[in-house]
Design an enzyme around this catalytic site. Structure first.
Site, mmCIF file in Angstrom:
data_model
loop_
_atom_site.group_PDB
_atom_site.id
_atom_site.type_symbol
_atom_site.label_atom_id
_atom_site.label_comp_id
_atom_site.label_asym_id
_atom_site.label_seq_id
_atom_site.Cartn_x
_atom_site.Cartn_y
_atom_site.Cartn_z
ATOM 1 N N ASN A 9 1.071 -1.161 -0.109
ATOM 2 C CA ASN A 9 0.035 -0.012 0.029
ATOM 3 C C ASN A 9 0.955 1.309 0.102
ATOM 4 O OD1 ASN A 9 -1.612 1.926 0.422
ATOM 5 N ND2 ASN A 9 -2.351 1.387 2.693
ATOM 6 N N TRP A 10 1.050 1.682 -1.257
ATOM 7 C CA TRP A 10 1.938 2.981 -1.267
ATOM 8 C C TRP A 10 1.467 4.204 -0.682
ATOM 9 C CZ3 TRP A 10 3.658 2.803 -7.205
ATOM 10 C CH2 TRP A 10 4.501 1.664 -7.283
ATOM 11 N N LYS A 11 0.053 4.180 -0.393
ATOM 12 C CA LYS A 11 -0.569 5.372 0.162
ATOM 13 C C LYS A 11 -0.373 6.650 -0.624
ATOM 14 C CE LYS A 11 -0.107 3.110 4.795
ATOM 15 N NZ LYS A 11 0.210 3.271 6.174
ATOM 16 N N HIS A 94 -9.293 1.124 5.123
ATOM 17 C CA HIS A 94 -8.154 1.534 5.854
ATOM 18 C C HIS A 94 -8.261 2.488 7.059
ATOM 19 C CE1 HIS A 94 -3.740 2.498 6.556
ATOM 20 N NE2 HIS A 94 -3.641 1.523 6.028
ATOM 21 N N GLU A 96 -6.401 4.691 8.197
ATOM 22 C CA GLU A 96 -6.439 6.191 7.625
ATOM 23 C C GLU A 96 -7.498 6.744 7.139
ATOM 24 O OE1 GLU A 96 -2.796 5.416 5.433
ATOM 25 O OE2 GLU A 96 -1.714 4.916 7.431
ATOM 26 N N GLU A 162 -4.701 -4.670 10.901
ATOM 27 C CA GLU A 162 -3.761 -3.671 11.117
ATOM 28 C C GLU A 162 -4.212 -2.937 12.091
ATOM 29 O OE1 GLU A 162 -1.919 -2.725 6.655
ATOM 30 O OE2 GLU A 162 -3.795 -1.203 7.348
ATOM 31 N N GLY A 168 3.127 2.390 10.655
ATOM 32 C CA GLY A 168 4.243 3.383 10.709
ATOM 33 C C GLY A 168 4.866 4.032 11.754
ATOM 34 N N SER A 208 4.275 -1.916 10.326
ATOM 35 C CA SER A 208 5.452 -2.031 10.595
ATOM 36 C C SER A 208 6.103 -3.351 10.119
ATOM 37 C CB SER A 208 5.805 -1.804 11.926
ATOM 38 O OG SER A 208 5.535 -0.243 12.316
ATOM 39 N N GLY A 229 2.975 -0.943 4.361
ATOM 40 C CA GLY A 229 3.154 0.325 3.876
ATOM 41 C C GLY A 229 4.649 1.001 3.456
ATOM 42 N N GLY A 230 5.405 1.411 4.698
ATOM 43 C CA GLY A 230 6.569 1.946 4.104
ATOM 44 C C GLY A 230 7.627 1.207 3.518
HETATM 45 P P1 13P Z 1 3.432 0.408 7.679
HETATM 46 O O1 13P Z 1 3.965 -0.901 6.874
HETATM 47 O O2 13P Z 1 4.186 1.857 7.161
HETATM 48 O O3 13P Z 1 3.315 0.314 9.166
HETATM 49 O O4 13P Z 1 1.912 0.698 7.202
HETATM 50 C C1 13P Z 1 1.002 -0.243 7.304
HETATM 51 C C2 13P Z 1 -0.247 -0.190 6.465
HETATM 52 O O5 13P Z 1 -0.914 1.053 6.878
HETATM 53 C C3 13P Z 1 -0.443 -0.701 5.404
HETATM 54 O O6 13P Z 1 -1.696 -0.423 5.036
#
Ligand code: 13P
Length: 251
Positions: A9-11, A94, A96, A162, A168, A208, A229-230
């Site tokens: 997920n590149w956000k 998600h 967010e 999650e 993050g 993470s 994510g990251g």
């Molecule tokens: P991180 O891997 O950056 O913690 O993000 C997880 C995430 O929200 C994937 O959707």
């Protein structure tokens, strides 16, 4: 046996040229990873260029969100049919989106139905906040999100657990903790869909995840991959996670 999924997920990251660079670097690193389903979820403008680069590979595409209506006056939104032009997956609910854009279990439920109607595989995110976790409410929160978000939908879906406090932050849940909650989710899925379907649904962990901890998650009984994510923003870091999933799958 459930085929593991590793989804990135590149956000809100990567311009089209940055996306092209990342994908060009990533594809050769995972060319033999045939026991894992790999899904890239770039921001909307990069969907088309990334789709072009993925032609001839088994890597799949997902969107990060969409609307439940099939079209019309919804400024700024994407209709399911538009997502389906490029992608087979769509991330829904998600944390967010829930925190910053007012998504609720009800809107998530409408989106899951719309995705399934369009033949898209939804990746539905659930997870508790730090306060909820510390108050011992994880099971209630997550089960509530599952039951309300998946009311009257089909079993063709993927779940991502999650915990919000792990996203993050570098504070990943321990693999045992994640597996315990994922088992609860699977028991919720049994109530909704019956044993046979619930055993087929992939449940991912997210929060993470990186190359150095991925194998621990994938070795757990009920964790069927990761939503990353990251670490999905760098080709080598994301490929390391895919390799960990592949190694576990072929054990
Ligand atoms: P991180 O891997 O950056 O913690 O993000 C997880 C995430 O929200 C994937 O959707």
């Amino acid at each position: 046996m459930r085929t593991p999924i590793v989804a990135g997920n590149w956000k809100m990251n990567k311009t089209i040229s940055e996306a092209r660079e990342l994908v060009s670097e990533f594809v050769p690193l995972v060319k033999d990873m045939n026991a894992v389903e790999i899904v890239l979820c770039p921001p909307s403008p990069a969907l088309l260029p990334v789709a072009a680069l993925l032609e001839g590979t088994d890597i799949e595409l997902g969107a990060q969100n969409m609307h439940w209506e099939s079209g019309g006056a919804y400024t700024g939104e994407l209709a399911p049919v538009m997502v389906k032009e490029f992608a087979n997956f769509v991330i829904l609910g998600h944390s967010e989106r829930r925190a910053y854009f007012g998504e609720t279990d009800e809107t998530v439920n409408k989106k899951v139905k719309a995705a399934q109607n369009e033949g898209l595989m939804p990746i539905i995110c659930v997870g508790e906040s730090l306060e909820e976790n510390q108050a011992g409410k994880t099971e209630d929160i997550v089960s509530g999100q599952i039951k309300a978000g998946l009311k009257d939908v089909g079993a063709n879906l993927v779940i991502a657990y999650e915990p919000i406090w792990a996203i993050g932050t570098g504070l990943a849940a321990t693999s045992e903790m994640a597996n315990d909650t994922i088992k609860i989710i699977r028991s919720n899925l049994k109530e909704l869909f019956g044993q046979e379907d619930a055993e087929k649904i992939r449940i991912l962990y997210g929060g993470s995840v990186k190359g150095s901890n991925a194998a621990e998650y994938f070795s757990q009984s009920d964790i069927d991959g990761a939503l990353v994510g990251g670490a999905s923003l760098k080709a080598d870091a994301f490929a390391e996670i895919v390799v960990a999933a592949q190694n576990e799958a072929v054990k």
